[in-house]
Design an enzyme around this catalytic site. Sequence first.
Site, PDB file in Angstrom:
ATOM      1  N   ASP A 100      -3.167  11.756  -4.874  1.00  0.00           N
ATOM      2  CA  ASP A 100      -3.754  11.087  -6.040  1.00  0.00           C
ATOM      3  C   ASP A 100      -4.240  12.076  -7.103  1.00  0.00           C
ATOM      4  O   ASP A 100      -4.686  11.658  -8.173  1.00  0.00           O
ATOM      5  CB  ASP A 100      -4.900  10.162  -5.605  1.00  0.00           C
ATOM      6  N   LYS A 142     -12.955   3.547  -5.833  1.00  0.00           N
ATOM      7  CA  LYS A 142     -12.110   2.341  -5.781  1.00  0.00           C
ATOM      8  C   LYS A 142     -11.514   2.159  -4.383  1.00  0.00           C
ATOM      9  O   LYS A 142     -11.539   1.067  -3.822  1.00  0.00           O
ATOM     10  CB  LYS A 142     -10.975   2.466  -6.813  1.00  0.00           C
ATOM     11  N   ASN A 143     -10.987   3.252  -3.825  1.00  0.00           N
ATOM     12  CA  ASN A 143     -10.281   3.138  -2.554  1.00  0.00           C
ATOM     13  C   ASN A 143     -11.204   2.931  -1.359  1.00  0.00           C
ATOM     14  O   ASN A 143     -10.739   2.722  -0.248  1.00  0.00           O
ATOM     15  CB  ASN A 143      -9.397   4.373  -2.320  1.00  0.00           C
ATOM     16  N   ARG A 192      -6.735  -0.089 -13.728  1.00  0.00           N
ATOM     17  CA  ARG A 192      -6.826  -0.444 -12.306  1.00  0.00           C
ATOM     18  C   ARG A 192      -7.847   0.428 -11.587  1.00  0.00           C
ATOM     19  O   ARG A 192      -8.439  -0.010 -10.606  1.00  0.00           O
ATOM     20  CB  ARG A 192      -5.460  -0.267 -11.634  1.00  0.00           C
ATOM     21  N   CYS A 204       7.186  -0.768  -5.462  1.00  0.00           N
ATOM     22  CA  CYS A 204       6.152  -0.409  -6.424  1.00  0.00           C
ATOM     23  C   CYS A 204       6.548   0.887  -7.088  1.00  0.00           C
ATOM     24  O   CYS A 204       7.431   1.585  -6.609  1.00  0.00           O
ATOM     25  CB  CYS A 204       4.806  -0.367  -5.725  1.00  0.00           C
ATOM     26  N   ARG A 217       6.804   2.003  -0.345  1.00  0.00           N
ATOM     27  CA  ARG A 217       5.505   1.739   0.278  1.00  0.00           C
ATOM     28  C   ARG A 217       5.526   0.579   1.278  1.00  0.00           C
ATOM     29  O   ARG A 217       4.940  -0.485   1.034  1.00  0.00           O
ATOM     30  CB  ARG A 217       4.448   1.496  -0.797  1.00  0.00           C
TER      31      ARG A 217
HETATM   32  C1  UD1 Z   1      -3.787   4.934   0.046  1.00  0.00           C
HETATM   33  C2  UD1 Z   1      -4.516   4.951  -1.274  1.00  0.00           C
HETATM   34  C3  UD1 Z   1      -3.663   5.624  -2.342  1.00  0.00           C
HETATM   35  C4  UD1 Z   1      -3.233   7.000  -1.869  1.00  0.00           C
HETATM   36  C5  UD1 Z   1      -2.593   6.932  -0.491  1.00  0.00           C
HETATM   37  C6  UD1 Z   1      -2.285   8.303   0.095  1.00  0.00           C
HETATM   38  C7  UD1 Z   1      -5.859   2.949  -1.146  1.00  0.00           C
HETATM   39  C8  UD1 Z   1      -6.102   1.561  -1.629  1.00  0.00           C
HETATM   40  N1  UD1 Z   1      -4.787   3.576  -1.663  1.00  0.00           N
HETATM   41  O1  UD1 Z   1      -2.606   4.165  -0.143  1.00  0.00           O
HETATM   42  O2  UD1 Z   1      -4.446   5.748  -3.529  1.00  0.00           O
HETATM   43  O3  UD1 Z   1      -2.294   7.538  -2.779  1.00  0.00           O
HETATM   44  O4  UD1 Z   1      -3.461   6.255   0.438  1.00  0.00           O
HETATM   45  O5  UD1 Z   1      -3.424   9.069   0.148  1.00  0.00           O
HETATM   46  O6  UD1 Z   1      -6.619   3.486  -0.364  1.00  0.00           O
HETATM   47  N2  UD1 Z   1       3.761   4.315   5.121  1.00  0.00           N
HETATM   48  C9  UD1 Z   1       4.763   3.779   5.876  1.00  0.00           C
HETATM   49  N3  UD1 Z   1       4.522   2.612   6.548  1.00  0.00           N
HETATM   50  C10 UD1 Z   1       3.311   1.982   6.484  1.00  0.00           C
HETATM   51  C11 UD1 Z   1       2.292   2.540   5.721  1.00  0.00           C
HETATM   52  C12 UD1 Z   1       2.538   3.720   5.044  1.00  0.00           C
HETATM   53  O7  UD1 Z   1       5.860   4.332   5.962  1.00  0.00           O
HETATM   54  O8  UD1 Z   1       3.178   0.938   7.131  1.00  0.00           O
HETATM   55  C13 UD1 Z   1       4.001   5.568   4.376  1.00  0.00           C
HETATM   56  C14 UD1 Z   1       3.914   5.393   2.870  1.00  0.00           C
HETATM   57  O9  UD1 Z   1       5.125   4.946   2.336  1.00  0.00           O
HETATM   58  C15 UD1 Z   1       3.557   6.784   2.427  1.00  0.00           C
HETATM   59  C16 UD1 Z   1       2.646   7.287   3.548  1.00  0.00           C
HETATM   60  O10 UD1 Z   1       2.951   6.472   4.676  1.00  0.00           O
HETATM   61  O11 UD1 Z   1       4.696   7.594   2.414  1.00  0.00           O
HETATM   62  C17 UD1 Z   1       1.173   7.197   3.258  1.00  0.00           C
HETATM   63  O12 UD1 Z   1       0.852   5.922   2.791  1.00  0.00           O
HETATM   64  P1  UD1 Z   1      -0.583   5.278   2.993  1.00  0.00           P
HETATM   65  O13 UD1 Z   1      -1.554   6.306   3.452  1.00  0.00           O
HETATM   66  O14 UD1 Z   1      -0.417   4.057   3.820  1.00  0.00           O
HETATM   67  O15 UD1 Z   1      -0.951   4.855   1.524  1.00  0.00           O
HETATM   68  P2  UD1 Z   1      -1.805   3.616   1.116  1.00  0.00           P
HETATM   69  O16 UD1 Z   1      -2.773   3.320   2.206  1.00  0.00           O
HETATM   70  O17 UD1 Z   1      -0.937   2.539   0.606  1.00  0.00           O
END
Ligand code: UD1
Length: 433
Positions: free
Chosen positions: A309, A22-23, A401, A117, A122
């Site tokens: 995850d 999915k990701n 999902r 969320c 996030r």
């Molecule tokens: C992706 C995955 C999700 C997985 C996560 C961590 C997808 C669609 N989803 O989510 O399944 O659990 O990686 O492996 O691929 N953060 C910030 N600012 C930002 C972006 C992130 O502070 O602009 C923080 C987040 O709050 C979190 C950490 O960075 O604490 C990691 O988040 P991130 O890797 O961005 O997760 P996603 O990409 O949303």
Amino acid sequence: MDKFVVRGGNPLRGKIEIGGAKNSALPCLAATLLTEETVILHNVPYVKDLITQRRLLEDLGATVLTPELRTHKVNARNVAIYEAPYELVKTMRASVLALGPLLARFGQAKVSLPGGCAIGTRPIDLHLKAFEQLGATVSLESGDVVARAPKGRLVGAEIDFEKVTVTGTENVMMAAALASGRTTIRNAAQEPEIEDLADLLNKMGARIRGAGTPVMEIDGVESLGGAEHTIIPDRIETGTFMVAAAITGGELEIKSCRPAHLNAVISKLREAGVEIEELNSSTLLVRQGSAGLVARDVTTEPHPLFPTDMQAQYMALMTQAEGTSTITETIFENRFMHASELIRMGADIHVSGNTAVVHGKTQLMGAPIIASDLRASASLVLAALCAEGETVIERVYHIDRGYETIVRKLRSLGADIERITESSVTAEEAAAV
Ligand code: UD1
């Protein structure tokens, strides 16, 4: 809302095929916005998030054909809207993946800010800061992020992420692919999904090096073309079925997976007493070892370490292990909501801040419980499969999902699980899940 009714106690046995990730499919579908030509993606899982992502592409003006169930043929030549509305973003945060491609190809994009969320706030500040470094102006207008490339085209830059972000890295990869000049991404996410996206983009004509390492270099090109690509297997679905074999005391042959993407999970499960044989590069044989399960601590970290995850599923497993284990969540705040439901089933778990201490082994008992997010739902299903008596899991739309035909797959392995369909879901949709 639909529910699952699970009567636990059956050891799961048999063979199971893993679907596409999915990701990985989510950013790969977003990447189709980067070109006027047709991109064909195979092995796209039939799960709710991908249906939402497809709808987003269609709303923007792209044509999406599905000549076969898991093949998407996307043509984004006629995209004329550059906006991902709140209606979609609120159901799926990954809609922010439209930002990078829209901004890169059309010089403008508007995406609703994802709201709070279930697994924490996030934010997307790191995505936005990176776009600014690529020359975009970014503003917040009535809850929407509006990004513009002043001269119509982004400009390559040095991006040093202060925190590893998976979708942030993906957004920058897609934006930089069409920027002028070279972009270097430091502290890039190294997840297999990043490499998969880079493979697709390079097939489309991008020039990306270093995907899967912390430093990536992207030489921007004028335009990208069509490509055909097969999405990698879902490593989290694989890990979930590995835990299913171990927690029920059964034996599963897990096919069409990529064990190399799960090294940290495989070694942690082995430490905890799970027997895992790699029959070949895409097949695992998994069973609980004869000495039973033993408690082992785990800390979630970015890839290649133990994935967040898989944290919820691992917690369910630890309720069945002898001894005390400490589970530390470093990626997301508030990602222990499954713990209170597991406790309702009889687990002995104490949560303090980002740490959960699990005392095992406890006999879980069926109970009415509520799924709170995607991976939490998986952990509750796993717990229910080994619990005594009947468990009713509410709000299973979360599991839809990301897990394709989970009920059908589990039933084929001997699980006693059924879906009770209520409300607006049609019988056809329910049968598909
Ligand atoms: C992706 C995955 C999700 C997985 C996560 C961590 C997808 C669609 N989803 O989510 O399944 O659990 O990686 O492996 O691929 N953060 C910030 N600012 C930002 C972006 C992130 O502070 O602009 C923080 C987040 O709050 C979190 C950490 O960075 O604490 C990691 O988040 P991130 O890797 O961005 O997760 P996603 O990409 O949303």
